[in-house]
Design a protein around this motif. Structure first.
Motif, short mmCIF file in Angstrom:
data_model
loop_
_atom_site.label_atom_id
_atom_site.label_comp_id
_atom_site.label_asym_id
_atom_site.label_seq_id
_atom_site.Cartn_x
_atom_site.Cartn_y
_atom_site.Cartn_z
N THR A 33 0.86 -1.18 0.00
CA THR A 33 0.00 0.00 0.00
C THR A 33 0.89 1.22 0.00
N SER A 50 -4.09 7.16 0.54
CA SER A 50 -3.44 5.85 0.39
C SER A 50 -4.03 5.14 -0.82
N ILE A 51 -3.22 4.25 -1.40
CA ILE A 51 -3.67 3.47 -2.55
C ILE A 51 -3.10 2.07 -2.40
N THR A 53 -4.35 -2.47 -2.88
CA THR A 53 -5.16 -3.47 -3.56
C THR A 53 -5.97 -4.22 -2.53
N ALA A 54 -7.28 -4.22 -2.69
CA ALA A 54 -8.15 -4.92 -1.76
C ALA A 54 -7.89 -6.43 -1.85
N THR A 56 -9.63 -8.99 -0.90
CA THR A 56 -10.76 -9.86 -1.23
C THR A 56 -11.14 -9.79 -2.70
N THR A 57 -11.02 -8.61 -3.29
CA THR A 57 -11.49 -8.44 -4.67
C THR A 57 -10.36 -8.22 -5.66
N SER A 59 -9.25 -5.44 -6.39
CA SER A 59 -9.46 -4.13 -7.01
C SER A 59 -8.68 -3.06 -6.24
N LYS A 60 -8.51 -1.92 -6.88
CA LYS A 60 -7.76 -0.83 -6.28
C LYS A 60 -8.55 -0.25 -5.12
N SER A 61 -7.86 0.09 -4.06
CA SER A 61 -8.49 0.68 -2.88
C SER A 61 -7.83 2.01 -2.58
N ILE A 62 -8.61 3.08 -2.58
CA ILE A 62 -8.08 4.43 -2.38
C ILE A 62 -8.83 5.09 -1.24
N ASN A 63 -8.07 5.78 -0.40
CA ASN A 63 -8.66 6.51 0.72
C ASN A 63 -8.04 7.89 0.83
#
Length: 120
Positions: A33, A50-51, A53-54, A56-57, A59-63
């Motif tokens: 991350t 933050s960026i 990778t989830a 479970t999926t 897919s990209k995770s961004i916060n």
């Protein structure tokens, strides 16, 4: 050993834009991350964005921190081992030292920091 080098900081007027870049010495951002933090004197370092990778999926995770939502955008180019922070509509309160972070299996690596100063 992961080494992170930030670039792109500087002085900008309020309302302006800057783009920060963080380049890793090895290919880490495809699995770690990536994040940007900032710190001002006398205050704790705070997470800006933050960026990752989830798990479970895949897919990209961004916060984003609430204070930068709609103004900042984090992205990554894994081929270039680089994470970016596009900062728009900058405000004087965005003035801080910005640090790049890579979180690899809960081991944190930090860059040396780059100063961003927003004048009013």
């Amino acid at each position: 050993q992961v080494q992170l080098v930030e670039s792109g900081g500087g002085l900008v007027q309020a309302g302006g834009s800057l783009t920060l870049a963080c380049t890793s010495s090895i290919s880490v951002f495809s699995v770690a991350t990536g994040a940007w933090y900032r710190q001002t004197p006398g205050k704790q370092r705070e997470l800006v964005a933050s960026i990752g990778t989830a798990l479970t999926t895949g897919s990209k995770s961004i916060n984003y921190a609430d204070s930068v939502k709609g103004r900042f955008a984090i992205s990554r180019d894994t081929a270039k081992n680089t994470v970016y922070l596009q900062m728009n509509s900058l405000k004087p309160e965005d003035t801080a030292v910005y640090y790049c972070n890579a979180n690899l299996k809960d081991r944190h690596y930090w860059g040396q920091g780059t100063q961003v100063t927003v004048s009013s």
